[in-house]
Every structure is written in structure tokens, then in C-alpha cells.
Design an enzyme around this catalytic site. Structure first.
Site, mmCIF file in Angstrom:
data_model
loop_
_atom_site.group_PDB
_atom_site.id
_atom_site.type_symbol
_atom_site.label_atom_id
_atom_site.label_comp_id
_atom_site.label_asym_id
_atom_site.label_seq_id
_atom_site.Cartn_x
_atom_site.Cartn_y
_atom_site.Cartn_z
ATOM 1 N N ASP A 61 -36.465 99.198 54.324
ATOM 2 C CA ASP A 61 -37.599 100.087 54.313
ATOM 3 C C ASP A 61 -38.066 100.192 52.904
ATOM 4 O OD1 ASP A 61 -39.144 102.561 55.493
ATOM 5 O OD2 ASP A 61 -38.263 103.280 53.645
ATOM 6 N N TYR A 66 -42.637 102.115 45.515
ATOM 7 C CA TYR A 66 -41.199 102.210 44.942
ATOM 8 C C TYR A 66 -41.199 101.072 44.059
ATOM 9 C CZ TYR A 66 -39.897 104.444 49.461
ATOM 10 O OH TYR A 66 -40.102 105.557 50.401
ATOM 11 N N LYS A 95 -45.364 100.676 53.140
ATOM 12 C CA LYS A 95 -46.173 101.855 53.521
ATOM 13 C C LYS A 95 -47.298 101.721 52.498
ATOM 14 C CE LYS A 95 -41.935 104.550 53.878
ATOM 15 N NZ LYS A 95 -40.957 103.994 53.029
ATOM 16 N N HIS A 128 -48.490 106.307 54.279
ATOM 17 C CA HIS A 128 -47.185 106.917 53.439
ATOM 18 C C HIS A 128 -47.277 108.727 53.711
ATOM 19 C CE1 HIS A 128 -44.197 106.234 50.073
ATOM 20 N NE2 HIS A 128 -43.713 107.370 50.842
HETATM 21 N N1 NAP Z 1 -41.529 108.149 53.656
HETATM 22 C C1 NAP Z 1 -41.182 108.886 52.697
HETATM 23 O O1 NAP Z 1 -42.285 109.566 52.221
HETATM 24 C C2 NAP Z 1 -39.895 108.891 52.186
HETATM 25 C C3 NAP Z 1 -39.529 109.716 51.549
HETATM 26 C C4 NAP Z 1 -38.198 109.706 50.833
HETATM 27 C C5 NAP Z 1 -37.337 108.631 51.180
HETATM 28 N N2 NAP Z 1 -37.997 107.566 52.262
HETATM 29 C C6 NAP Z 1 -36.981 106.713 52.512
HETATM 30 O O2 NAP Z 1 -35.856 106.977 53.067
HETATM 31 C C7 NAP Z 1 -34.676 106.332 52.248
HETATM 32 C C8 NAP Z 1 -33.461 107.065 52.198
HETATM 33 O O3 NAP Z 1 -33.657 108.489 51.697
HETATM 34 P P1 NAP Z 1 -33.231 108.938 50.438
HETATM 35 O O4 NAP Z 1 -33.036 107.883 49.280
HETATM 36 O O5 NAP Z 1 -34.215 109.908 49.803
HETATM 37 O O6 NAP Z 1 -31.776 109.736 50.514
HETATM 38 P P2 NAP Z 1 -30.504 109.488 51.340
HETATM 39 O O7 NAP Z 1 -30.393 108.322 52.090
HETATM 40 O O8 NAP Z 1 -30.467 110.796 51.962
HETATM 41 O O9 NAP Z 1 -29.368 109.461 50.220
HETATM 42 C C9 NAP Z 1 -28.874 108.522 49.142
HETATM 43 C C10 NAP Z 1 -28.011 109.063 48.287
HETATM 44 O O10 NAP Z 1 -26.917 108.874 49.021
HETATM 45 C C11 NAP Z 1 -25.881 107.913 48.388
HETATM 46 N N3 NAP Z 1 -25.187 107.412 49.575
HETATM 47 C C12 NAP Z 1 -25.609 106.353 50.392
HETATM 48 N N4 NAP Z 1 -24.494 106.104 51.101
HETATM 49 C C13 NAP Z 1 -23.431 106.625 50.763
HETATM 50 C C14 NAP Z 1 -22.332 106.767 51.304
HETATM 51 N N5 NAP Z 1 -21.860 106.254 52.425
HETATM 52 N N6 NAP Z 1 -21.135 107.720 50.456
HETATM 53 C C15 NAP Z 1 -21.630 108.584 49.424
HETATM 54 N N7 NAP Z 1 -22.899 108.850 49.203
HETATM 55 C C16 NAP Z 1 -23.791 107.405 49.675
HETATM 56 C C17 NAP Z 1 -26.859 106.940 47.652
HETATM 57 O O11 NAP Z 1 -25.958 106.497 46.638
HETATM 58 P P3 NAP Z 1 -26.640 105.422 45.527
HETATM 59 O O12 NAP Z 1 -26.900 105.978 44.526
HETATM 60 O O13 NAP Z 1 -25.558 104.444 45.253
HETATM 61 O O14 NAP Z 1 -27.713 104.716 46.305
HETATM 62 C C18 NAP Z 1 -27.941 108.201 47.151
HETATM 63 O O15 NAP Z 1 -27.672 108.510 45.979
HETATM 64 C C19 NAP Z 1 -35.343 106.088 50.904
HETATM 65 O O16 NAP Z 1 -34.547 105.155 49.978
HETATM 66 C C20 NAP Z 1 -36.719 105.623 51.365
HETATM 67 O O17 NAP Z 1 -36.393 104.278 51.725
HETATM 68 C C21 NAP Z 1 -38.880 107.768 52.492
#
Ligand code: NAP
Ligand code: NAG
Ligand code: NAG
Ligand code: NAG
Ligand code: NAG
Length: 322
Positions: A61, A66, A95, A128
Site C-alpha cells: 500500500d 508518501y 492513491k 485518497h
Molecule cells: N488512506 C489513508 O489516508 C491512510 C492514512 C494512514 C495510513 N494509511 C496506510 O496504512 C498504513 C498503516 O498505518 P500506520 O502506518 O498509520 O500505522 P500502524 O500500521 O497502525 O502502525 C505502525 C507502527 O507500528 C509499528 N509496528 C509494526 N508492526 C509491529 C509489531 N509487530 N510490533 C510492534 N510494533 C509494530 C511500526 O514500527 P516501525 O516504525 O518499525 O515501522 C510503526 O511504528 C500506512 O503505512 C499507510 O500505508 C493510509
């Protein structure tokens, strides 16, 4: 009626043997666990994607925003050229950014992403957010002299016409939405020739999106859960740790499996090799009905991704509960 029955049966059997893909309304198969990539660029994300594909991820994704499409494209090119995987083995999502909302610009936004990724097509292209920002500047988030963000009032219904155009041309196998509330989805459904296959929204137990899930299921739209770990801020939740300990897994794995078991596509972001491997190891975990109910009960409608600057935009999506 028949198709509704099928959907119900699919959900009921999920807990017994979780399929690795979900079938979208146009027949495309979407891997249920994907790698999130927000806030990781350059060699960090290049390596993360290689590691993710290595441990079994088949869904990446990204977004124009990004600033990592080129790095992801580099990683894909490497695995394809080495013959480890073929293009059709990987489901790539990107997106459309807010400054490309008018119909002709959707094509431009699409082509910029394809060019960055070095691909002929993506598997899913999402709007997006429903709100647009001023077009034709060279800024991602256009601002005036005082730093105020400049809006555009292009209707997302017009944007959807552009999405249908790029779908018709084969630049993307599926099209969808992100951060649209159910009333906005309704407006799209009332005019769409090609219905959105997916809506990607923030979703984790603190914001479990139960109502939007019911709405989406009714309309044959698959939800994708972004920030499934609550951006990492849910991992210390006592109730989750209890459930995780009981199953001898991590809290992150419970959070990822929880979504998959509800029929929601889930895209945790991780950059460390250990976390990447862990986040894909959810296919043997089986949460019981009482685990699922306990996790559901953590809901408190807590949204992390509020996008303050857009609160006054006429198409701001988060003024209503879902
Ligand atoms: N459509 C939208 O508007 C939108 C908005 C936000 C996000 N997104 C998408 O959704 C994805 C995920 O959301 P997010 O990045 O906001 O947050 P998330 O996936 O909820 O959390 C990511 C965080 O958790 C940590 N993590 C991952 N696996 C882990 C594990 N097994 N144990 C402990 N910690 C762990 C990561 O570490 P690291 O620092 O090592 O990576 C990072 O700090 C985004 O990357 C993006 O692709 C889309
Ligand atoms: C998963 O749990 C359900 C009950 O919660 C059970 O019916 C099913 O057989 C289990 N599946 C596996 C693969 O253990
Ligand atoms: C954007 O345009 C302005 C003025 O036209 C210029 O000063 C600025 O350097 C440009 N920024 C980028 C990133 O190209
Ligand atoms: C988790 O940590 C955050 C910040 O460190 C804190 O605000 C929150 O209360 C903690 N939650 C639990 C359930 O301990
Ligand atoms: C728990 O999981 C760890 C790592 O996944 C494994 O090494 C260990 O043997 C497991 N313990 C039990 C009791 O299953």
C-alpha cells in the site's frame, strides 16, 4: 439475496480457515494482509518491501503523497527481474492526491504514480480523501503567504468520473475510495457507472467502524483498515496483551488477525525485519468469538488521523459518526 447469503457464509467460515485473499465486486482477488508504507522512504522502504515479499506479503500500500513510489518500484523491479515473482503476483495499491481532483487531472495523477512505480498498471487506485486542494501549483499541500492551506471545491463526484476513465483505460484493475464517510459513498454509488470496490479507512479496536462495515458489506464494498495498530499506540492495551498471551502471539498479531477475521483487508506498516515477519504470521492464529467480542468492546470512536487543516472544507468526511 443469493449474493448476500454468500457473503454471510464467507464471514462465518472465516474463523475456521482464513483465505489469504478477498474477492472484490469485479472479481479481482485482493490479498487480505498488505504492507503499509507511510512515513518510510528511500532505502528503508526499499528493504522493507523486499523483506515483506520474502516472508509472504503480496500486497503493498502506497500513495503519491508518501514520496516512496519510486523506491517501492525499485524493489518490485528487482524481484521481477530476478524471476522471484511476476507482476501479477503482487497487488499494488496507490492513491490519487488532493491536488488532482478535477476530471482531466485524475489521469495525470494516475500517470505520475505509474511513472514513479515503473509499472504499466496498479491493482487498485484510491481517491485518497474526498476533499480537494488547489490545483496547478507545484506544492503537495498548497498554502498562501500566511500558511493557510488552499482548498479546491471540485466535487468528488467529478473526481469519480476521472477514476472511471483511468479504470476504462486499464491503468488500474480496480478503483476505490479512502476516508469517505457513508453519505459520501452513497453519493458516489448514486452516480457511478463503475462502483467503488474498496473504501480504505482508519480502523482499529478504538475505532472499530462497525457501522461503516455493515454499510459497506451491504453495498459489496470491501473495507481496508489503515492504522490497524492504532499507529502503534494500541500495542500496550491491557486487554489485547491478555488475549495475545493466551494465544502465545503478540498484540500486533491480534490486531491484524482481528481485522482479517472480520473480512477487512489490513495494512500494518512495519520497517524492521522482525516486525514485518511477525505481521504476516497471522494465518494460524484463531481468535474465538469471545476474543472478538472483547476486542470489539474496546471501541471508543477514537480517531488518530483527524486532518485538522481540512475541518472547514465542505467535503471534510469526519463530521458525522461514520
Ligand atoms: N488512506 C489513508 O489516508 C491512510 C492514512 C494512514 C495510513 N494509511 C496506510 O496504512 C498504513 C498503516 O498505518 P500506520 O502506518 O498509520 O500505522 P500502524 O500500521 O497502525 O502502525 C505502525 C507502527 O507500528 C509499528 N509496528 C509494526 N508492526 C509491529 C509489531 N509487530 N510490533 C510492534 N510494533 C509494530 C511500526 O514500527 P516501525 O516504525 O518499525 O515501522 C510503526 O511504528 C500506512 O503505512 C499507510 O500505508 C493510509
Ligand atoms: C477456530 O475457532 C472456531 C471457534 O471459535 C472453531 O470452530 C474452528 O474450528 C477453529 N479453527 C481452527 C483452524 O482452529
Ligand atoms: C515552486 O514554485 C515557486 C515559485 O514559482 C518556486 O519559488 C519554488 O522553488 C518551486 N518549488 C519547487 C519544489 O519546485
Ligand atoms: C498506552 O501508552 C500511552 C502513551 O504512552 C498512554 O497514554 C495510554 O494510556 C497507554 N494505554 C494503556 C492501556 O496502558
Ligand atoms: C510461543 O511462541 C514462540 C515464538 O513464536 C515459540 O518459540 C514458543 O515455542 C511458543 N510457546 C508455546 C508454549 O507454544
Amino acid at each position: 439475496m443469493f449474493s448476500k447469503l454468500l457473503i454471510v457464509c464467507t464471514v462465518l467460515t472465516l474463523s475456521e480457515s482464513l483465505p489469504t485473499t478477498i474477492t472484490l465486486s469485479n472479481g479481482q482477488k485482493m490479498p487480505i494482509v498488505g504492507l503499509g508504507t507511510y512515513q518510510a522512504t528511500g532505502d528503508v522502504i526499499y528493504e522493507s518491501v523486499l523483506n515483506a515479499l520474502d516472508v509472504g506479503f503480496r500486497h503493498i500500500d502506497t500513495a503519491y503523497l508518501y514520496d516512496n513510489e519510486k523506491d517501492i518500484g525499485r524493489a518490485l523491479k528487482k524481484v521481477f527481474s530476478e524471476g522471484k515473482l511476476k507482476r501479477e503476483d503482487v497487488f499494488v495499491v496507490t492513491k490519487l492526491w488532493h491536488t488532482f481532483h478535477s476530471r482531466p487531472l485524475v489521469m495525470e495523477g494516475m500517470k505520475k504514480s505509474l511513472n514513479n512505480l515503473g509499472l504499466d498498471y496498479v491493482d487498485l487506485f484510491l481517491v485518497h480523501f474526498p476533499f480537494g486542494l488547489k490545483e496547478g501549483t507545484n506544492m503537495t499541500t498548497p498554502v498562501d503567504d500566511k500558511g493557510n492551506v488552499l482548498f479546491s471545491d471540485v466535487d468528488y463526484v467529478e473526481t469519480w468520473q476521472g477514476m472511471q476513465d483511468v479504470y476504462d483505460k486499464g491503468f488500474t484493475k480496480s478503483i476505490g475510495l479512502s476516508n469517505f464517510n457513508h453519505q459520501q459513498v452513497d453519493r458516489i454509488l448514486s452516480m457511478a457507472r463503475v462502483k467503488p470496490m474498496v473504501n480504505q479507512v482508519e480502523c482499529h479496536p478504538y475505532l472499530n467502524q462497525k457501522q461503516l462495515l455493515d454499510y459497506s458489506t451491504k453495498h459489496d464494498i470491501v473495507l481496508t483498515a489503515y492504522s490497524p495498530l492504532g499507529t502503534g499506540r494500541m500495542l500496550n492495551e491491557t486487554k489485547l496483551i491478555e488475549i495475545a498471551d493466551k494465544h502465545n502471539v503478540s498484540a500486533a498479531q491480534v490486531l491484524i488477525r482481528y481485522q482479517a477475521q472480520r473480512g477487512i483487508v489490513v495494512i500494518p506498516k512495519a520497517t524492521s525485519k522482525k516486525y514485518i515477519a511477525e505481521d504476516y504470521e497471522i494465518f494460524n492464529l484463531n481468535l474465538s468469538d469471545s476474543d472478538m467480542t472483547a476486542i470489539d468492546s474496546l471501541n471508543k470512536n477514537l480517531r488518530y488521523n483527524v486532518v485538522d487543516y481540512a475541518k472547514k472544507h465542505k467535503y471534510y468526511p469526519f463530521n458525522i459518526p461514520y
